[in-house]
Every structure is written in C-alpha cells, then in structure tokens.
Design an enzyme around this catalytic site. Structure first.
Site, PDB file in Angstrom:
ATOM      1  N   TYR A   1      -8.118  11.285 -16.772  1.00  0.00           N
ATOM      2  CA  TYR A   1      -9.011  10.132 -16.660  1.00  0.00           C
ATOM      3  C   TYR A   1     -10.017  10.096 -17.809  1.00  0.00           C
ATOM      4  CZ  TYR A   1      -7.720   8.587 -11.935  1.00  0.00           C
ATOM      5  OH  TYR A   1      -7.071   8.078 -10.840  1.00  0.00           O
TER       6      TYR A   1
ATOM      7  N   LYS B   1       0.796  21.904 -11.248  1.00  0.00           N
ATOM      8  CA  LYS B   1       2.146  21.773 -11.801  1.00  0.00           C
ATOM      9  C   LYS B   1       2.290  22.877 -12.851  1.00  0.00           C
ATOM     10  CE  LYS B   1       6.085  19.548 -12.215  1.00  0.00           C
ATOM     11  NZ  LYS B   1       7.090  19.530 -11.125  1.00  0.00           N
TER      12      LYS B   1
ATOM     13  N   ASP C   1       4.642  18.241  -6.705  1.00  0.00           N
ATOM     14  CA  ASP C   1       5.787  17.491  -6.159  1.00  0.00           C
ATOM     15  C   ASP C   1       6.125  17.996  -4.757  1.00  0.00           C
ATOM     16  OD1 ASP C   1       6.519  19.856  -7.415  1.00  0.00           O
ATOM     17  OD2 ASP C   1       8.371  19.081  -8.290  1.00  0.00           O
TER      18      ASP C   1
ATOM     19  N   ASP D   1      -5.817  11.861  -6.906  1.00  0.00           N
ATOM     20  CA  ASP D   1      -5.814  10.409  -6.718  1.00  0.00           C
ATOM     21  C   ASP D   1      -4.553   9.988  -5.965  1.00  0.00           C
ATOM     22  OD1 ASP D   1      -6.543   7.651  -7.112  1.00  0.00           O
ATOM     23  OD2 ASP D   1      -5.002   7.573  -8.661  1.00  0.00           O
TER      24      ASP D   1
ATOM     25  N   ASP E   1      -4.019   8.821  -1.595  1.00  0.00           N
ATOM     26  CA  ASP E   1      -3.465   7.562  -1.079  1.00  0.00           C
ATOM     27  C   ASP E   1      -2.309   7.895  -0.131  1.00  0.00           C
ATOM     28  OD1 ASP E   1      -5.125   5.781  -2.485  1.00  0.00           O
ATOM     29  OD2 ASP E   1      -3.452   4.421  -2.877  1.00  0.00           O
TER      30      ASP E   1
HETATM   31  C1  IPM Z   1      -9.918   6.069  -6.241  1.00  0.00           C
HETATM   32  C2  IPM Z   1      -9.483   4.852  -7.029  1.00  0.00           C
HETATM   33  C3  IPM Z   1     -10.017   4.966  -8.451  1.00  0.00           C
HETATM   34  C4  IPM Z   1      -9.414   6.201  -9.090  1.00  0.00           C
HETATM   35  C5  IPM Z   1      -9.745   3.725  -9.328  1.00  0.00           C
HETATM   36  C6  IPM Z   1     -10.286   2.469  -8.689  1.00  0.00           C
HETATM   37  C7  IPM Z   1     -10.266   3.900 -10.729  1.00  0.00           C
HETATM   38  O1  IPM Z   1      -8.113   4.707  -7.006  1.00  0.00           O
HETATM   39  O2  IPM Z   1     -11.132   6.280  -6.075  1.00  0.00           O
HETATM   40  O3  IPM Z   1      -9.061   6.819  -5.774  1.00  0.00           O
HETATM   41  O4  IPM Z   1      -8.302   6.154  -9.640  1.00  0.00           O
HETATM   42  O5  IPM Z   1     -10.064   7.245  -9.044  1.00  0.00           O
HETATM   43 MN    MN Z   2      -7.052   6.221  -5.827  1.00  0.00          MN
END
Ligand code: IPM
Ligand code: MN
Length: 353
Positions: A142, A187, A219, A243, A247
C-alpha cells in the site's frame, strides 16, 4: 471519564450510521456520568468537495487533539467509476492511517447465534467461531515505492524490522489475553518480505512461551478460515493479505454490517466499521448501524470502560433477539426496521438498563 472524540462521518451511509453511534455514546455518558465531547470533521469525498483534499489538515488536527476517533466510511460512486482520478476518497483514508501511525488494525470475527443462517457457510462449521485478525495497516504494498507507465508498473512490498516487530508484539499480547494461539499468515515460500516476517516471529516466539504460535501460508489460510474457522484465535498478517482475508472472513459473521474494528498505533486510536460507504443506500434509512455502534463499544473498551462496552453489546444482542433488525438480516416475513429505528431501540435499551 472525560473523553474528547473526533467524529468523522465521511460519505454515503456514513452520516446516518454515525448519528446512531453518537446517540449510543451519549446514552452511555449520561448513564455512567462520563463527559464525552465531540469535534466533527470532514474526510473522504465530502472533504474533496468542500476543500479539495480527502484528509484536510483541519481534520488531522481534530484527530490529533482527540483521545479517540470514531470514523464511519468514505467513498463515492463518482470516484469509483473513474479510477484514473488522482485525488480519491480512499487516498484520504490511507493518509489518515499513515499520519495517525495506525499500524495495527484489529478486526474481530465473531458469530451471532441467531444469524448463523445468514452466512453462506454451513452453520455447524461456523458456530462458535471467534477470532481476531490483526492486519498491519501502514506498510507493505500500500505504501511501498510505486511506478506506472503504459508498459510497466510495480508496487513494492517493503517491511522493515521495527515495523514487523511492533505489529507482532500487538499480536502476541492480544493472544495472551485470549486463547493463547497465534497464527502468523505469510507467503514465506515465495516472498522475501514474508521470510523476514517469519524470521522475526520465530525470534519473538521465545518471549511468549505461553502462546502456541503457528505459521500458515496465505493461500492455505484463505481456505482454512472458511473450512475450519474455529481453529483460529489470533491471526496476524501484512497489509494486503489482511485486506483480502478480512473481506473473506466477513462472510462468517453473515453481514458486513455487523463488523467493527479498531486501528491502533502511534497517535490517536481510531474505531470504524469494516464495511464501506455504500453510496447507493445513502439517505434511505436502510443501512445497518450495528458495526458503527459496536465500533463505539470497542472505543470505550479501549479506555477500560468494559461495563459500558458490555452494555452496548448486550443491547445489540437484545435488538437482534427481538428481531429489531435492518432488512439484510431480518428473518423471513419479519418487519423491516430502519437505521434510525434500530439505533433508537438500542439507545432506549441502554437508557432503561
Ligand atoms: C479496507 C478498505 C481499504 C483498504 C480501501 C478502501 C482503501 O478496503 O479498509 O479494508 O484497502 O484498506
Ligand atoms: Mn478491504
């Protein structure tokens, strides 16, 4: 307790869910005799519109001068549909993380018994799953050196020893307060940065003999969180892997609208829902305020206000049990409650408790 809290509602559904988080904080303050004061500031698309900067200096000062930041979400369709724009709501979020030194993002993954059926995973698989993902938040790809022309592009996944040590320390210490099981996700079979993570984790392991530490490739971890989520207690991983993994783990809880998080580091700690700004739903009173309300609970717990945090959690559980739920988690045929109504019910529960 006196607390100065910076409020950053941001974009989309942010202002609506923030109002409910704020109402809950005020109910808690009144009940327990705390003095919470607030300063509201702009971040994201609304800040670009107002002053041309998604994380303006005035907002940074408000955050730096506060004891804690309660943040909602940023993002707007106008920017999502045009990836070539240089100034974007998300760059504000990244600037905020970097400037506040928020290197440790703590994302708890828990299930609610009454919502197990909302997960796409089998109920018997996820029942009782309860773990925390600690995502490094200010390093890696990032923030590493980037380059892009029409024929070549790269992002650099840099990590230094101090960056790795400080996030691993947070993770080991979190593990001590829980079931004493830490999984370092990397990894290391391919990436040099991961090999350094693993080397340092192996060194530090010795200082935490009560913690069982294991190592898993990303993975494999991506599969194991879905097939065997109860295996995990604390996961620590780098920014990009964290990240993606968080999700993925949100589908264990059943709705993105239920997941709070905290980001801790050098300066003011920040508390925010894991979900985004859902601009399509803005102003419609349909967004789930629970992740924001639970983020307020995490904020209070950070300052040792555990009774207060627990009362918020009890109120949230009671609202779910009473079927006072936003549409995406309502039982079939159950009445739909709006963002406001759910927030109001929880606030009343706290006042009456
Ligand atoms: C998160 C989001 C952010 C990230 C985006 C919006 C930049 O997906 O907080 O997980 O990738 O960190
Ligand atoms: Mn995210």
């Amino acid at each position: 307790m006196k607390l100065k809290i910076a409020l950053l509602p941001g974009d989309g559904i942010g202002p609506e869910i923030m109002r409910q988080g704020l109402a809950v904080l005020n109910a808690i303050a009144e009940k327990y005799g705390h003095e919470f004061t607030y300063e509201e500031a702009l971040v994201g698309a609304c800040a670009i519109e107002a002053v041309g900067d998604p994380y303006p200096e005035a907002t940074h000062m408000a955050c730096m001068n506060a004891d804690a930041v309660l943040f909602a979400a940023v993002g707007d369709l106008k920017y999502d549909n045009n990836p070539t724009l240089k100034i974007r709501p998300e760059t504000g979020l990244l600037a905020m993380r970097k400037k506040l030194g928020l290197f440790a993002n703590v994302r708890p993954v828990a299930t609610f018994d009454c919502l197990l059926h909302k997960s796409p995973l089998k109920e018997e698989l996820i029942r009782g799953a309860d773990f925390v993902v600690i995502r490094e938040l200010t390093g890696g790809m990032y923030f590493g050196e980037k380059y892009q022309d029409d024929n070549k592009a790269f992002d650099t996944n840099v990590y230094t020893r101090p960056e790795i040590e400080r996030i691993l320390k947070v993770a080991f210490e979190m593990a001590i307060t829980r079931r004493k099981h830490l999984t370092v996700v990397d990894k290391a079979n391919v990436l040099a940065s991961s090999r350094l993570w693993r080397q340092i984790a192996k060194e530090m392991e010795k200082q935490y003999p009560n913690v069982t530490t294991d190592y898993m490739f990303i993975d494999n971890a991506a599969m194991r969180v879905l097939t065997e989520p109860r295996f995990f207690d604390v996961i620590v991983t780098e920014n990009t892997f964290g990240d993606i993994l968080t999700d993925e783990t949100s589908c264990i809880t059943g709705s993105m609208g239920l997941q709070p998080s905290s980001s801790l580091g050098e300066y003011t700690p920040l508390f925010e829902p894991v979900h985004g700004s859902w601009p399509q739903a803005a102003g419609q009173n349909i967004a789930n305020p629970l992740a924001q309300i639970l983020s307020a609970a995490m904020l209070l717990e950070h300052f040792g206000l555990n009774k207060e945090g627990q009362l918020i959690r009890d109120a949230v559980n009671a609202s779910l049990d009473a079927n006072i739920r936003t549409p995406e988690i309502q039982v079939e045929g159950g009445a739909h409650y709006g963002t406001k109504e759910v927030g109001q019910w929880i606030t009343d529960f706290i006042k009456k408790a």
